[in-house]
Design a protein around this motif. Sequence first.
Motif, PDB file in Angstrom:
ATOM      1  N   ALA A  42       0.845  -1.203   0.000  1.00 41.54           N
ATOM      2  CA  ALA A  42       0.000   0.000   0.000  1.00 41.54           C
ATOM      3  C   ALA A  42       0.875   1.246   0.000  1.00 41.54           C
ATOM      4  O   ALA A  42       0.580   2.238  -0.678  1.00 41.54           O
ATOM      5  CB  ALA A  42      -0.926   0.005   1.215  1.00 41.54           C
ATOM      6  N   GLY A  43       1.976   1.183   0.763  1.00 47.23           N
ATOM      7  CA  GLY A  43       2.921   2.301   0.782  1.00 47.23           C
ATOM      8  C   GLY A  43       3.561   2.520  -0.580  1.00 47.23           C
ATOM      9  O   GLY A  43       3.758   3.667  -1.014  1.00 47.23           O
ATOM     10  N   LEU A  44       3.891   1.436  -1.262  1.00 46.63           N
ATOM     11  CA  LEU A  44       4.484   1.559  -2.602  1.00 46.63           C
ATOM     12  C   LEU A  44       3.497   2.174  -3.594  1.00 46.63           C
ATOM     13  O   LEU A  44       3.887   2.958  -4.464  1.00 46.63           O
ATOM     14  CB  LEU A  44       4.948   0.193  -3.090  1.00 46.63           C
ATOM     15  CG  LEU A  44       6.277  -0.303  -2.512  1.00 46.63           C
ATOM     16  CD1 LEU A  44       6.530  -1.758  -2.882  1.00 46.63           C
ATOM     17  CD2 LEU A  44       7.441   0.580  -2.998  1.00 46.63           C
ATOM     18  N   ALA A  71       4.268  10.434  -9.976  1.00 50.88           N
ATOM     19  CA  ALA A  71       3.593  10.546 -11.277  1.00 50.88           C
ATOM     20  C   ALA A  71       4.229  11.576 -12.191  1.00 50.88           C
ATOM     21  O   ALA A  71       4.294  11.392 -13.408  1.00 50.88           O
ATOM     22  CB  ALA A  71       2.115  10.871 -11.065  1.00 50.88           C
ATOM     23  N   ALA A  72       4.699  12.673 -11.628  1.00 52.20           N
ATOM     24  CA  ALA A  72       5.256  13.746 -12.462  1.00 52.20           C
ATOM     25  C   ALA A  72       6.634  13.380 -13.018  1.00 52.20           C
ATOM     26  O   ALA A  72       7.087  13.985 -13.993  1.00 52.20           O
ATOM     27  CB  ALA A  72       5.356  15.038 -11.657  1.00 52.20           C
ATOM     28  N   ARG A  73       7.283  12.368 -12.430  1.00 55.50           N
ATOM     29  CA  ARG A  73       8.659  12.028 -12.825  1.00 55.50           C
ATOM     30  C   ARG A  73       8.764  10.727 -13.614  1.00 55.50           C
ATOM     31  O   ARG A  73       9.724  10.529 -14.344  1.00 55.50           O
ATOM     32  CB  ARG A  73       9.543  11.919 -11.574  1.00 55.50           C
ATOM     33  CG  ARG A  73       9.566  13.190 -10.733  1.00 55.50           C
ATOM     34  CD  ARG A  73      10.261  12.930  -9.398  1.00 55.50           C
ATOM     35  NE  ARG A  73      10.232  14.069  -8.515  1.00 55.50           N
ATOM     36  CZ  ARG A  73       9.207  14.389  -7.730  1.00 55.50           C
ATOM     37  NH1 ARG A  73       8.116  13.635  -7.741  1.00 55.50           N
ATOM     38  NH2 ARG A  73       9.254  15.444  -6.948  1.00 55.50           N
ATOM     39  N   GLU A  74       7.791   9.855 -13.435  1.00 54.99           N
ATOM     40  CA  GLU A  74       7.858   8.523 -14.042  1.00 54.99           C
ATOM     41  C   GLU A  74       6.642   8.267 -14.934  1.00 54.99           C
ATOM     42  O   GLU A  74       5.507   8.278 -14.455  1.00 54.99           O
ATOM     43  CB  GLU A  74       7.949   7.464 -12.933  1.00 54.99           C
ATOM     44  CG  GLU A  74       7.927   6.039 -13.430  1.00 54.99           C
ATOM     45  CD  GLU A  74       9.041   5.730 -14.414  1.00 54.99           C
ATOM     46  OE1 GLU A  74       8.720   5.286 -15.542  1.00 54.99           O
ATOM     47  OE2 GLU A  74      10.215   5.949 -14.059  1.00 54.99           O
ATOM     48  N   ASP A  94       1.425   1.905 -13.938  1.00 57.37           N
ATOM     49  CA  ASP A  94       1.714   0.463 -14.079  1.00 57.37           C
ATOM     50  C   ASP A  94       2.442  -0.050 -12.842  1.00 57.37           C
ATOM     51  O   ASP A  94       2.163  -1.159 -12.362  1.00 57.37           O
ATOM     52  CB  ASP A  94       2.562   0.207 -15.330  1.00 57.37           C
ATOM     53  CG  ASP A  94       1.784   0.433 -16.613  1.00 57.37           C
ATOM     54  OD1 ASP A  94       0.546   0.270 -16.590  1.00 57.37           O
ATOM     55  OD2 ASP A  94       2.407   0.774 -17.628  1.00 57.37           O
ATOM     56  N   ASP A  95       3.385   0.763 -12.325  1.00 57.27           N
ATOM     57  CA  ASP A  95       4.116   0.369 -11.118  1.00 57.27           C
ATOM     58  C   ASP A  95       3.156   0.263  -9.922  1.00 57.27           C
ATOM     59  O   ASP A  95       3.266  -0.658  -9.102  1.00 57.27           O
ATOM     60  CB  ASP A  95       5.213   1.380 -10.801  1.00 57.27           C
ATOM     61  CG  ASP A  95       6.329   1.372 -11.843  1.00 57.27           C
ATOM     62  OD1 ASP A  95       6.509   0.331 -12.502  1.00 57.27           O
ATOM     63  OD2 ASP A  95       7.008   2.405 -11.999  1.00 57.27           O
ATOM     64  N   ALA A  96       2.226   1.208  -9.846  1.00 59.75           N
ATOM     65  CA  ALA A  96       1.232   1.176  -8.764  1.00 59.75           C
ATOM     66  C   ALA A  96       0.346  -0.057  -8.888  1.00 59.75           C
ATOM     67  O   ALA A  96       0.027  -0.720  -7.880  1.00 59.75           O
ATOM     68  CB  ALA A  96       0.396   2.450  -8.784  1.00 59.75           C
ATOM     69  N   LYS A  97      -0.057  -0.389 -10.118  1.00 58.11           N
ATOM     70  CA  LYS A  97      -0.876  -1.589 -10.344  1.00 58.11           C
ATOM     71  C   LYS A  97      -0.137  -2.854  -9.928  1.00 58.11           C
ATOM     72  O   LYS A  97      -0.732  -3.777  -9.350  1.00 58.11           O
ATOM     73  CB  LYS A  97      -1.273  -1.687 -11.823  1.00 58.11           C
ATOM     74  CG  LYS A  97      -2.295  -0.661 -12.283  1.00 58.11           C
ATOM     75  CD  LYS A  97      -2.542  -0.824 -13.775  1.00 58.11           C
ATOM     76  CE  LYS A  97      -3.489   0.229 -14.304  1.00 58.11           C
ATOM     77  NZ  LYS A  97      -3.669   0.124 -15.782  1.00 58.11           N
ATOM     78  N   ASP A  98       1.167  -2.913 -10.215  1.00 55.73           N
ATOM     79  CA  ASP A  98       1.967  -4.089  -9.824  1.00 55.73           C
ATOM     80  C   ASP A  98       1.983  -4.244  -8.303  1.00 55.73           C
ATOM     81  O   ASP A  98       1.837  -5.361  -7.782  1.00 55.73           O
ATOM     82  CB  ASP A  98       3.402  -3.955 -10.354  1.00 55.73           C
ATOM     83  CG  ASP A  98       3.490  -4.111 -11.870  1.00 55.73           C
ATOM     84  OD1 ASP A  98       2.533  -4.660 -12.463  1.00 55.73           O
ATOM     85  OD2 ASP A  98       4.502  -3.683 -12.447  1.00 55.73           O
TER      86      ASP A  98
END
Length: 390
Positions: A115-117, A125-128, A133-137
Amino acid sequence: MMHRIRHRRLLTVLIAFAVVLAFSACAPKARPPIGQLDTPEHHTYTGIKLLNQGKYTDAQREFELALQLNAKFSSAHTGMGLVKAQQGDLKAGFEAMKSAKKYANTNEEKTALYAGLIRLHTMNAAREKKWLDDAKDAFDDAILVDPKADAPYFFMGKAYKQALEFAPAGQMFAKVLELKGEYAGPADAEWKPVQKIQRAMPGTITGKKIAVVERITRADAAALFMEELKIDGLYGKRTLKSFDTSFKDPAKAKEAAAKGPKTAADIADHPLKADIEGLLAIGVRGLEPYPDGSFRPNEIVDRASFAMMVEDILIKATGDNALATKFIGNTSPFPDLRADLAYFNAVMVVTSRGLMEVKDAGTGEFAPLNPVPGVDGLLVIRKMKEQLKF
């Protein structure tokens, strides 16, 4: 010969023992607790509460106290990572998450980590570009560990909302409500505006971005009328064309043409400059330049001002000039709105048509000086389009 071998073995054992002692001396010693509530669990729980309240310095102190008691307490590392990220140091935040992952043993610690990740990737979001997709993983990892933990659903909903993907955001918040866990209250508060946004159906990226704004500005209002209402097309279809066939001095006509589009002194670098200039060319009451030539794009729009803008558009779109004075002389039905105020007629026009509603159904207050949330502005525009069949 045997004596030498024994001597070497003994020396090796002594050296190894000395190395262990050296490392033990360098390692930080756990702080002894000084009370019943001086535990890693209690400090981490308090830290998370403070973190969610935006009290980052206080939260950091609690996580540090937890780690002093147990340097391997995973959830404290997770909390520390979130604090660092909120303070602007995302790199340190992700480093702390590595420690959290290293020491995570229980399902609760693992779901807290994931959840922290999700939260960290959302802040990134502004940098990557692939942050969602990373949040979904991270979310997928979380529900594999515990599909009934509500925190991953809640923060994934926030991630989808930030990505302007309102349908999956609504599904996530609805799941949190179904689980009836710790985040049920915050999820309900998030779900309601998402539902309103879905009803408003913003049709442009600008509209979607403004939908999540809590208080629209004059620039936002200009963008909504230009991009969502398409006021230029509306006026083009609904108003009669007039032609000025009178004599024009060629020199003055050339000078006027050279001046270019109407603009304002303070919008040169504004991202919504095109929308503002488009609206200035059309002219909407309440969104004119100020006497000093400025537009003040970041000035907050209140409900009374927005009602006047909507009234002006209705008059021009319908050709019904009687709307401008229709309710003058009437008694105000609102306890917080006098009938002699300049915006009383506009408020009556928009509320009688169902375009805007009272702010408090219990008291009947209109709250004319309250700000206009982006989603409310979008709902007004949707209703206008339905009534005007545009």
